[in-house]
Write an enzyme that holds these catalytic residues in place. Sequence first.
Site, mmCIF file in Angstrom:
data_model
loop_
_atom_site.group_PDB
_atom_site.id
_atom_site.type_symbol
_atom_site.label_atom_id
_atom_site.label_comp_id
_atom_site.label_asym_id
_atom_site.label_seq_id
_atom_site.Cartn_x
_atom_site.Cartn_y
_atom_site.Cartn_z
ATOM 1 N N CYS A 113 1.256 -0.815 0.314
ATOM 2 C CA CYS A 113 -0.202 -0.253 0.388
ATOM 3 C C CYS A 113 1.152 1.352 -0.258
ATOM 4 O O CYS A 113 1.370 1.303 -1.090
ATOM 5 C CB CYS A 113 -0.992 -0.245 1.277
ATOM 6 S SG CYS A 113 -2.327 0.722 1.111
ATOM 7 N N HIS A 216 -3.377 -5.022 -0.158
ATOM 8 C CA HIS A 216 -3.361 -5.258 1.551
ATOM 9 C C HIS A 216 -3.526 -6.926 1.805
ATOM 10 O O HIS A 216 -4.144 -7.560 2.069
ATOM 11 C CB HIS A 216 -4.287 -4.995 2.356
ATOM 12 C CG HIS A 216 -3.233 -3.417 2.900
ATOM 13 N ND1 HIS A 216 -1.982 -3.416 3.818
ATOM 14 C CD2 HIS A 216 -3.825 -2.116 3.029
ATOM 15 C CE1 HIS A 216 -2.639 -1.252 3.826
ATOM 16 N NE2 HIS A 216 -3.240 -1.179 3.151
ATOM 17 N N GLU A 218 -1.964 -9.198 3.146
ATOM 18 C CA GLU A 218 -1.802 -9.175 4.782
ATOM 19 C C GLU A 218 -3.391 -10.485 5.011
ATOM 20 O O GLU A 218 -3.744 -10.710 5.619
ATOM 21 C CB GLU A 218 -1.170 -8.923 5.638
ATOM 22 C CG GLU A 218 -2.169 -7.166 5.848
ATOM 23 C CD GLU A 218 -1.560 -6.214 5.355
ATOM 24 O OE1 GLU A 218 -1.900 -5.144 5.260
ATOM 25 O OE2 GLU A 218 -0.877 -6.695 3.811
#
Length: 238
Positions: A113, A216, A218
Amino acid sequence: MRTRPIIGVTLDAEEPGGYSKLPWYALRKNYFSSLAEAGALPMALPHQTELAEAYLDTLDGLLITGGAFDVDPSLYGGGPAHPTVTLKAGRTDFELAVTRGALARNLPVLGICGGQQLLAVALGGTLIQHIPDTVAEALEHEQPNPRDQPGHEIAIAANTLLASIVGKTRMAVNSAHHQAVATPGEGAVVNAVAPDGVVEGVEHAGYRFALGVQWHPEYAVDPADPLIFQAFVQACRG
């Protein structure tokens, strides 16, 4: 010999108020857990710019995280700051120093990001300061739905590192940004775009592993997201 590569993870920082009466560092747990699950030993990096090279002496790779702030436009010749721009000078100074140091050492670097935008600037690129004012008919890149849900799809460029990692031409991604990469820097390439043309990823083949993604991973919104961490950790093994 250690079995898990040590990967430095840049922290976010806030001034007093809210969580603490004193200045504080923080970062979502899923950055660390994603790295650990991929086989790494994550290490948090406080913003001590003078210690950047000492940190790098210890690290096998660097993850530059995102946050609710922007890179100073003066660092990429962007002109006056847009009214929406929020700065965290101490964080940016450290992240630029440690990223440039990692690239100079050819350590693997992953930017996520805002970290992707920082990586692009470190590579000599430039940014769009505010997407709604620059991109006609832009998507809602600050998605209203939760971050663990997709916001839109991206198209992945063929013959790129990202394409080789995820093994497909399209992904669903979450979206939490008002800025974007305008130019990726000399020698760097755009590896993914949103349907409105906004850059969603950059990379540089001149380094062992220099990859940035605007979303993102994750959160593992797409099944291919964990593959990004696995490829990064594998690169950090040398």
